[in-house]
Each structure stands twice: as C-alpha cells, then as structure tokens.
Design an enzyme around this catalytic site. Sequence first.
Site, short mmCIF file in Angstrom:
data_model
loop_
_atom_site.label_atom_id
_atom_site.label_comp_id
_atom_site.label_asym_id
_atom_site.label_seq_id
_atom_site.Cartn_x
_atom_site.Cartn_y
_atom_site.Cartn_z
CD GLU A 114 -6.74 -1.69 -3.13
OE1 GLU A 114 -5.65 -1.08 -3.00
OE2 GLU A 114 -6.84 -2.92 -3.00
CG HIS A 133 -2.22 -0.62 1.05
ND1 HIS A 133 -3.41 0.03 1.27
CD2 HIS A 133 -2.55 -1.86 0.66
CE1 HIS A 133 -4.42 -0.79 1.02
NE2 HIS A 133 -3.92 -1.94 0.64
#
Length: 323
Positions: free
Chosen positions: A106, A38
């Site tokens: 995402e 991330h």
Amino acid sequence: MTKFGYFLSCEEHDPKELLRQARLAEQHGFEGLWISDHYHPWVDAQGQSAFVWAVIGALSEATSLPVTTAVTCPIIRIHPSIIAQAAATAQVMLDGRFRLGLGTGEALNEHIHGDQWPPASERRRMLEEAIEVIRRLWTGKLVSFRGEFYDVDTARLYTLPEKPPPIYISGFGPKSTELAGRIGDGYISTAPSSDMIQVFRAAGGQGKPTAAGFKVCWSEDAARARHNVHRLWPTNGIPGEASQLLPLPRHFEQLSQLVTEEAVADKIACGPSADDHIAVIRQYVEAGYDEIYIQQVGPEQDGFFSFYAEEVLPRCRTTQAVR
C-alpha cells in the site's frame, strides 16, 4: 483439518505486548501466528508500527509456533535483496518455522522515500521480479542481476537455513491470485471466497496451502466491542482501492468519517456470543482455507484468548472432526 492461528497486529500493539500475545496464543491452543508488516498504522488511534523483523527475532525465543508475515511488501520501501537476507535469518532463528508472506503493498507504507506509487499492473510485475531476486539469493550463490526494476551486484547470502522459507503470496483479485498460484508456494487472503481459491488452484496452486485472516472483537459488552472496532479499524468499512492508494493515516481518518459504527460492526463479529464468532469462522472453513488467522481488535486480549480456548476453538474443531 483447518488450522487456527492468531494474527498479531503491529499497528495496534507495541513489541513487548505482541510477544505476550504470541505466548498467550500458544498457551490457548492456537497453531500459528501471522504478523503484519507496516511502516505506518492505518489510523493514529492504532498508535503503533514496530519494525517487524526485530519482533520476529524475538518471537523465535518467545514461542514454538510457525510465523508468517501477512504481508511484507518487497518492491519499494525495502529492496528484495534485504528482504531475502531478513527472511533467511528469520528461518534460521525459527528453526524452519517461518513463512514469507508477500504482496504488492500500500502507498501508506511504501511512499516514505518519495518514490512514485505505481499502478497495480506494474506492482505485480515488480513483485514477480522481486521474488526472482529473493529466490536467487537463497541459493547461497554469488548473484548479479539486472532486471526491469532491480539490480543486484555480486551479492551473496552467507547465513542460510537448511531449507528456504516458503513464499505465500497475497491476492484479492483474479490477477494477483493467478500470480500467487503461478509462482507462490501458498496463498494469502482476507476474504471468505472459494472463487479466489479456485483461481489460485487453476493457476498452479493445486496442493499448495491457502490461508486467510480476519478481525473479531470479543468483549463481555457488545456495545464496547462495536465502539472499539469503529475507533481502531474504521478502515474495514472503506471499499475499493483506497486502502492501496492513500499515503497517510490522516487520509484514512478523513475517509473513515463516512463509515458508521454499524457499518464496521456489520463486517466483524463483536461481543460475547460464541455463535457469532463461529459463524464467521465457518465462512472461511467452508470456502476451503487450510489455515485461518484471527485478530482480536482492542485491549481485551486476555479475555479473548480465554473465550476462544473455552468456547470457540473446541467447537470449530469438533465440527470438523465429525464431518
């Protein structure tokens, strides 16, 4: 038999703590590691987001377990040619124990350079082309490539493993799962769905490994466990495509105000009951996954590892052995 691994959360823990957890996982009988990739955490309460490739390099010295990214997105934030180099180096450092888990990502992590966030259908095409770029570079040949989404100009990787890492592809719906079966070397999911495994197998995944991961929260105090889950992972109670579309942690925090503690705890095994934890694991075993990765939410990591080593993993393995 199903293999049981530990899921390292880069969103919750700093790099040194992740290394400590990896050592604990190996010492307590876990058979592999997943690690998240991330740029941002989901909510600010999680508080971390280390550069995963640096952590993987350190993991190669900290543990002898196989390591899988769950998952890396190679389509916007980082060009697939760079992912190819990073993964090849990781495979060398881990002596062939690295698996490259890939997915379409995402907006939370991929919007940071100001790129437009494409619709899901386009992201799947981008992922397929990115994997083609990665595999071409892993041949060690000089590569020039002109694609719909990516260009590579006379690039060659020099540090290469004896054997390239397998590519596992994440899929939550039938289209991405079909892509995983068609071009992937394995399948990654977070849902105990035998239906998606069947889609993967039918699309070309027969004989290829399937892996799933999920969260639990061990604590001697079940109420504290529920509170930790709700504080750190309220996003587990958010349905639909929001997790792919929202760009900032504060947006997830705003949406999470609609999620109650009970709603989140209903989806995650919380507290000290081995039966509760085993019941969740059994869903994934019965769905047919070859590998299962478990993430302990919150700060009580040492207690979790002792609990799983003494009360959970032995029972799971004994149950499988007698079938």
